[in-house]
Design a protein around this motif. Structure first.
Motif, PDB file in Angstrom:
ATOM      1  N   GLY A  71       4.730  -2.068  -5.262  1.00 58.17           N
ATOM      2  CA  GLY A  71       4.653  -0.631  -5.066  1.00 58.17           C
ATOM      3  C   GLY A  71       5.250  -0.273  -3.713  1.00 58.17           C
ATOM      4  O   GLY A  71       5.163  -1.059  -2.765  1.00 58.17           O
ATOM      5  N   VAL A  72       5.856   0.898  -3.625  1.00 54.21           N
ATOM      6  CA  VAL A  72       6.528   1.308  -2.393  1.00 54.21           C
ATOM      7  C   VAL A  72       6.127   2.746  -2.065  1.00 54.21           C
ATOM      8  O   VAL A  72       6.182   3.623  -2.936  1.00 54.21           O
ATOM      9  CB  VAL A  72       8.062   1.217  -2.525  1.00 54.21           C
ATOM     10  CG1 VAL A  72       8.724   1.613  -1.216  1.00 54.21           C
ATOM     11  CG2 VAL A  72       8.487  -0.185  -2.944  1.00 54.21           C
ATOM     12  N   VAL A  73       5.734   2.962  -0.810  1.00 55.80           N
ATOM     13  CA  VAL A  73       5.514   4.316  -0.294  1.00 55.80           C
ATOM     14  C   VAL A  73       6.250   4.405   1.033  1.00 55.80           C
ATOM     15  O   VAL A  73       6.020   3.598   1.930  1.00 55.80           O
ATOM     16  CB  VAL A  73       4.023   4.638  -0.088  1.00 55.80           C
ATOM     17  CG1 VAL A  73       3.860   6.048   0.475  1.00 55.80           C
ATOM     18  CG2 VAL A  73       3.252   4.498  -1.389  1.00 55.80           C
ATOM     19  N   THR A  74       7.167   5.363   1.135  1.00 55.87           N
ATOM     20  CA  THR A  74       7.987   5.491   2.341  1.00 55.87           C
ATOM     21  C   THR A  74       7.834   6.877   2.947  1.00 55.87           C
ATOM     22  O   THR A  74       7.241   7.780   2.358  1.00 55.87           O
ATOM     23  CB  THR A  74       9.477   5.242   2.020  1.00 55.87           C
ATOM     24  OG1 THR A  74       9.943   6.323   1.209  1.00 55.87           O
ATOM     25  CG2 THR A  74       9.676   3.926   1.289  1.00 55.87           C
TER      26      THR A  74
ATOM     27  N   THR B 110      -3.983  11.803 -14.129  1.00 57.39           N
ATOM     28  CA  THR B 110      -4.974  12.630 -13.427  1.00 57.39           C
ATOM     29  C   THR B 110      -5.874  11.777 -12.550  1.00 57.39           C
ATOM     30  O   THR B 110      -6.190  12.158 -11.402  1.00 57.39           O
ATOM     31  CB  THR B 110      -5.813  13.419 -14.446  1.00 57.39           C
ATOM     32  OG1 THR B 110      -4.958  14.208 -15.272  1.00 57.39           O
ATOM     33  CG2 THR B 110      -6.802  14.326 -13.743  1.00 57.39           C
ATOM     34  N   ALA B 111      -6.291  10.620 -13.047  1.00 57.98           N
ATOM     35  CA  ALA B 111      -7.146   9.723 -12.263  1.00 57.98           C
ATOM     36  C   ALA B 111      -6.427   9.257 -11.004  1.00 57.98           C
ATOM     37  O   ALA B 111      -7.022   9.202  -9.912  1.00 57.98           O
ATOM     38  CB  ALA B 111      -7.565   8.530 -13.118  1.00 57.98           C
ATOM     39  N   ALA B 112      -5.139   8.924 -11.112  1.00 59.05           N
ATOM     40  CA  ALA B 112      -4.366   8.497  -9.945  1.00 59.05           C
ATOM     41  C   ALA B 112      -4.226   9.635  -8.947  1.00 59.05           C
ATOM     42  O   ALA B 112      -4.304   9.432  -7.727  1.00 59.05           O
ATOM     43  CB  ALA B 112      -2.988   7.998 -10.385  1.00 59.05           C
TER      44      ALA B 112
ATOM     45  N   ALA C  76       2.272   5.440  -6.776  1.00 58.73           N
ATOM     46  CA  ALA C  76       2.050   4.028  -6.461  1.00 58.73           C
ATOM     47  C   ALA C  76       0.697   3.553  -6.989  1.00 58.73           C
ATOM     48  O   ALA C  76       0.570   2.420  -7.468  1.00 58.73           O
ATOM     49  CB  ALA C  76       2.143   3.815  -4.959  1.00 58.73           C
ATOM     50  N   LEU C  77      -0.341   4.404  -6.912  1.00 55.59           N
ATOM     51  CA  LEU C  77      -1.652   4.036  -7.453  1.00 55.59           C
ATOM     52  C   LEU C  77      -1.582   3.838  -8.959  1.00 55.59           C
ATOM     53  O   LEU C  77      -2.211   2.928  -9.510  1.00 55.59           O
ATOM     54  CB  LEU C  77      -2.662   5.136  -7.112  1.00 55.59           C
ATOM     55  CG  LEU C  77      -3.244   5.117  -5.692  1.00 55.59           C
ATOM     56  CD1 LEU C  77      -3.889   6.446  -5.369  1.00 55.59           C
ATOM     57  CD2 LEU C  77      -4.242   3.973  -5.537  1.00 55.59           C
TER      58      LEU C  77
END
Length: 619
Positions: A446-449, A476-478, A519-520
């Motif tokens: 997973g990537v978060v930038t 929705t949960a994420a 990402a989640l």
């Protein structure tokens, strides 16, 4: 332009040479044609049948006019003439007269279905080539997109297949239909009067002289036209993508000037091509008129009957269109060669990072990553990272710190296998990354930038991009875990709200929470984090930090550190300098024992608190 190209441009390729030059690219089009070969062959056959009816029309006309004595007799005189000379029965006369519209109807049907079938094949081939080109471009490694302007790539994928379609449908049809039409008309001319046929065959080759003269200019202008179109695509793409910068610096007038210059240049190139192409038709018509004049003189000199004269004149006129179209093939091929050549050059480019034939898919992943004496360089004269050897243990949190250009982002790119190491190897759970497929590797990361990218689509689809088979409930949960659900429900259409180009309709903090939700939803065991909080207000930062806390749980996390909180929560900190790993340890260990880390720490943080974001340790 290379010296070889210049040399070629100095020569004027003749008709046959141009056809020969087009054989290679046309042969490469055959695989795209294969699925539609029956329709294509039927279209060509109907075109050939259309060409064959050209001479038939002249024969029918001669037979009908032969029934008219002197060409001006009344109906009564014709019937008397038929009766006195034991001529053809009246029903035969009716059939002969009906044969003229019948032949025209048959010719029209052949022409219609020939055009429809070949157009369908050409459009389907365009679609397949575009799809193949897009698929091939998407297979390319990241460096390919760094080397090529996106506007150029758009132009190649969209415009160049049209040139291939022109060559496929127009050229292939004319190469079959027009020669048959010419042979049919010439055959009838020989049947009617072989001496006049020889004279005609001597006159009509003059039609090719304008083509030989203008062929070079069309090829050169066609290449320049495509280059201008590509330049326009680049300006359009960059203007729309960089509209914030353009607006902020008040450069709208400058961009309009750039576009106007490129647009006018393309118009000039297109006008030049049309002038060249349109000049051929009048010249061919002049030759045809000359042929008609020769026909009239010959008929008067030889004392040929009116029926035969009309038949011969019809043959000349049916020869005119095929000869004109056949002469234009030279120019069409010259114009389309550039586009076809670029297509196949593009398709021959191989990605610098590719899967091995025996590469296996990653099905299970603990998240342990090891660098073993890894070196890599974007340019030959300078290495981005040098002799890196360390391990990221599964389930632990790591922070990368260092000045700009230290190699932090390069480490993340190598883990994602955007690039392969020039030296050494990187392993995932003990397996070399080069031994696994790229797609399966990235499915487990997973990537978060900082630079969040959202598509011009709904919020629902942007989050679902993390896992395409996710249900609405999972999305929705994420979003709830990413502290995004509340602001989403406040939007006009909730999850069906379109975020706009690159998420322009929502705030930066909201965009980043959607990226975290994405990402989640992916739920990958490895998380690469180029922290998304360095330029946010305090309230947004707190929400995103809380969302990140949930995101990192139970994962192998490698974060480029921009904030003190990232450093403090890390199990280990890796200190980078000039592409090398200089120190590894916890925050307290490095702060008390490391000169390099303490200096970097004091640049961003000091005893008075955090420095401004401009001094952050960014890469």
């Amino acid at each position: 332009m290379s010296s070889t190209s210049k040399t070629k441009n100095k020569k004027r390729p003749g008709f046959l040479k141009t056809i020969k030059q087009g054989v290679g690219p046309m042969r490469k089009l055959l695989p795209y044609l294969r699925p539609y070969r029956r329709r294509f062959i039927l279209g060509l056959a109907l075109g050939g049948a259309f060409g064959a009816t050209s001479g038939l029309l002249a024969l029918v006309l001669q037979q009908v006019l032969a029934l008219v004595p002197g060409g001006t007799a009344s109906r009564t005189a014709i019937l008397k003439h038929v009766s006195e000379t034991n001529g053809p029965r009246i029903d035969s006369v009716i059939w002969l007269c009906a044969a003229i519209p019948l032949v025209m109807i048959v010719r029209s049907l052949f022409s219609y279905f020939n055009g429809v079938l070949l157009s369908q094949v050409g459009l389907k081939v365009i679609s397949d080539i575009r799809e193949h080109l897009f698929r091939h471009v998407m297979r390319q490694s990241l460096d390919y997109f760094h080397k090529n302007k996106s506007g150029d790539l758009i132009s190649r994928v969209y415009n160049d297949p049209r040139m291939a379609q022109m060559a496929l449908s127009t050229v292939s049809a004319d190469l079959v239909t027009q020669p048959i039409a010419i042979l049919s008309s010439v055959g009838v001319l020989i049947y009617l009067d072989w001496k006049f046929a020889i004279i005609s065959l001597c006159v009509f080759p003059i039609c090719l002289l304008p083509v030989i003269y203008f062929g070079k200019r069309v090829k050169k202008s066609g290449g320049n036209e495509e280059d201008s179109a590509s330049g326009m695509m680049v300006i359009l793409q960059e203007s729309f993508a960089g509209i914030r910068v353009i607006k902020a610096l008040a450069r709208e007038v400058y961009q309009r000037k750039l576009f106007r210059e490129t647009n006018l240049q393309q118009v000039r190139q297109s006008i030049g091509i049309q002038k060249t192409i349109q000049a051929v038709s009048p010249l061919v018509e002049v030759v045809a008129a000359l042929g008609a004049g020769v026909t009239i003189f010959y008929v008067w000199f030889e004392g040929i009957s009116a029926a035969t004269f009309m038949a011969m004149l019809t043959c000349l006129f049916t020869l005119y269109d095929p000869v004109k179209k056949l002469s234009m093939i030279h120019m069409v091929i010259q114009r389309s060669l550039g586009g076809m050549t670029r297509i196949f050059q593009m398709l021959e480019e191989e990605p610098t990072v590719s899967d091995k034939p025996d590469a296996v898919a990653v099905t299970e992943c603990r998240g342990a990553i090891r660098f073993e004496n890894v070196s890599f360089a974007y340019r030959k004269d300078k290495k981005a990272v040098k002799n890196l050897s360390f391990e990221f243990e599964a389930g632990k949190y790591y922070a990368l710190v260092g000045a700009s250009g230290a190699g932090k982002s390069t480490i993340l790119s190598l883990i994602l296998r955007f690039y392969d190491p020039a030296k050494g190897r990187i392993t995932l759970d003990g397996r070399d990354l080069r031994d696994v497929t790229q797609a399966s590797l990235r499915e487990h990361i997973g990537v978060v930038t900082q630079d969040t990218f959202l598509f011009h689509d709904t919020i629902l689809n942007n989050i679902r991009y993390g896992r395409l088979d996710a249900t609405d409930e999972e999305v929705t949960a994420a979003a709830k875990l990413a502290y995004a659900n509340n602001f989403i429900l406040e939007q006009a259409k909730g999850y069906d709200t379109v975020v706009g180009d690159k998420g322009c309709n929502i705030s930066g903090g909201q965009q980043q929470r959607l990226a975290i939700a994405r990402a989640l939803l992916k739920n990958a065991p490895i998380l690469l984090l180029d922290e998304a909080t360095s330029a946010l207000d305090s309230e947004s930062e707190q929400m995103i930090q809380a969302a990140l806390e949930r995101l990192v749980q139970g994962r192998t996390v490698i974060a480029i550190a921009h904030r003190l909180s990232t450093i403090l929560k890390a199990d280990k900190i890796l200190v980078m300098e000039n592409g090398e790993l200089v120190e590894v340890g916890s925050h307290q260990e490095l702060l008390s024992e490391s000169t390099v880390y303490r200096r970097l720490y004091n640049i961003q943080f000091n005893q008075a608190g955090e420095q401004p974001a401009e001094l952050a340790m960014v890469d």
